[in-house]
Scaffold this active site. Structure first.
Site, PDB file in Angstrom:
ATOM      1  N   CYS A 150      -7.323   6.261   4.884  1.00  0.00           N
ATOM      2  CA  CYS A 150      -6.806   6.522   6.228  1.00  0.00           C
ATOM      3  C   CYS A 150      -7.325   7.851   6.762  1.00  0.00           C
ATOM      4  O   CYS A 150      -7.160   8.893   6.122  1.00  0.00           O
ATOM      5  CB  CYS A 150      -5.285   6.528   6.215  1.00  0.00           C
ATOM      6  N   GLN A 159       0.835  -1.199   0.000  1.00  0.00           N
ATOM      7  CA  GLN A 159       0.000   0.000   0.000  1.00  0.00           C
ATOM      8  C   GLN A 159       0.871   1.251   0.000  1.00  0.00           C
ATOM      9  O   GLN A 159       1.781   1.375   0.815  1.00  0.00           O
ATOM     10  CB  GLN A 159      -0.935   0.039   1.207  1.00  0.00           C
ATOM     11  N   GLY A 174     -15.261  -2.490   7.946  1.00  0.00           N
ATOM     12  CA  GLY A 174     -15.809  -1.694   9.039  1.00  0.00           C
ATOM     13  C   GLY A 174     -16.700  -2.479   9.976  1.00  0.00           C
ATOM     14  O   GLY A 174     -17.775  -2.925   9.579  1.00  0.00           O
TER      15      GLY A 174
END
Length: 328
Positions: A101, A71, A202
């Site tokens: 982020c 990433q 999530g």
């Protein structure tokens, strides 16, 4: 099971890239527990900073850590493209772009989820990175910048048009950070609007929750972050539930001890004793949340050598209540 480029993922559960957490030892543990894909910690797109010990460790893989997904984060298309190109040369199989982020220090640099405010810049970055490499590029986003600015669907369409091959969506906005509960309606809308694999992320912390989210959203898989901290068995448990509809028995006390010792040993080997001992402390505390707080003390956090950490864990687990294996 969907593919990313030529890579076929062995399961629908993925480990989320997490700065300071999803290092090589943690990725190895989660892979062994059934994570279908693991991604490195976020690496800055400024390649001049890669010689620091922290960056070097984030760019380290093993021959078993396949596909090797890295990433990258940044806000300059040319620099992001160069970072992607260099990572491919270093052996990356997949480039993942961080636009999810919510950390202040990342967003202050107009990177991470801060980029969601500038759709033109998003397009420029994605176009540049995809054009720079001949390996798959994936993207991680949130549902939008704020509750009043949920543009996740627009970003997803841009991503698909730019050649992004898979998209992870966290069910919160940047404004929400990790507060409140994740919502999956936006993820479902994104799945409906694009034709690339979508990973829902999530608050997914069990097989039952994973199945509910997949049924509700139509996503290709689920990405697990915080729920895997100290609990790598979550990948095994979710995979089992998705396959059988049954809950898997939790790990025994003995398995927790063995996995914890293995994880800490990997940390010591990877970082060296001094740094490994410090990093091991947070992982120890995450593993121990499975036991009542009054069953152990904070002695482990004061230990300064690897051998003492091993001995402390051995002694501690001799006194913990035994959780025997039982039928699911």
């Amino acid at each position: 099971m969907h593919k990313i480029g030529s890579w076929q993922l062995p399961s629908q559960t993925l480990l989320a890239p997490m700065a300071g957490i999803s290092d090589l030892p943690f990725r190895q543990i989660c892979r062994n527990m059934g994570a279908g894909l693991t991604t490195s910690e976020m690496v800055t797109s400024d390649a001049s900073l890669w010689e620091s010990p922290k960056s070097r460790s984030r760019l380290t893989f093993t021959k078993d850590d396949l596909p090797r997904s890295v990433q990258i984060a940044g806000n300059e298309p040319e620099r992001m493209a160069n970072a992607a190109r260099l990572n491919q040369e270093l052996g990356a199989d997949i480039i993942d772009i961080n636009m999810g982020c919510p950390a202040k220090k990342v967003c202050k640099k107009a990177a991470g989820s801060a980029l969601l405010r500038d759709e033109h810049l998003v397009e420029d970055i994605l176009t540049a990175v995809v054009s720079a490499v001949d390996i798959p590029v994936t993207l991680k986003i949130r549902t939008g910048w704020s509750q009043d600015h949920k543009n996740g669907i627009t970003i997803a369409k841009i991503a698909e048009n730019c050649g992004i091959q898979a998209l992870a969506v966290h069910g919160r906005t940047r404004e929400c950070r990790f507060k409140g509960t994740a919502e999956y309606d936006t993820i479902a809308e994104i799945v409906d609007q694009v034709n690339i694999p979508i990973w829902a992320n999530g608050d997914i912390d069990s097989g039952t929750k994973a199945k509910q989210v997949l049924d509700h959203t139509g996503a290709s898989g689920v990405m697990i972050g915080r729920a895997a901290q100290g609990n790598p068995w979550i990948f095994r448990e979710i995979n089992h539930f998705l396959k059988t509809g049954e809950n898997l028995a939790p790990p025994t006390t003995n398995e927790i001890q063995i996995t914890l010792l293995t994880h800490i040993n990997l940390l010591h080997q990877f970082y060296g004793e001094a740094r490994g001992v410090r990093i091991a402390r947070k992982h120890f505390n995450w593993y121990m949340t499975q036991f009542p707080k009054n069953s152990y003390n904070n002695e482990f956090n004061q230990i300064t050598t690897a051998q003492q950490q091993y001995e402390c864990i051995q002694q501690l687990f001799e006194c913990l209540p035994i959780r025997e294996e039982h039928a699911a």
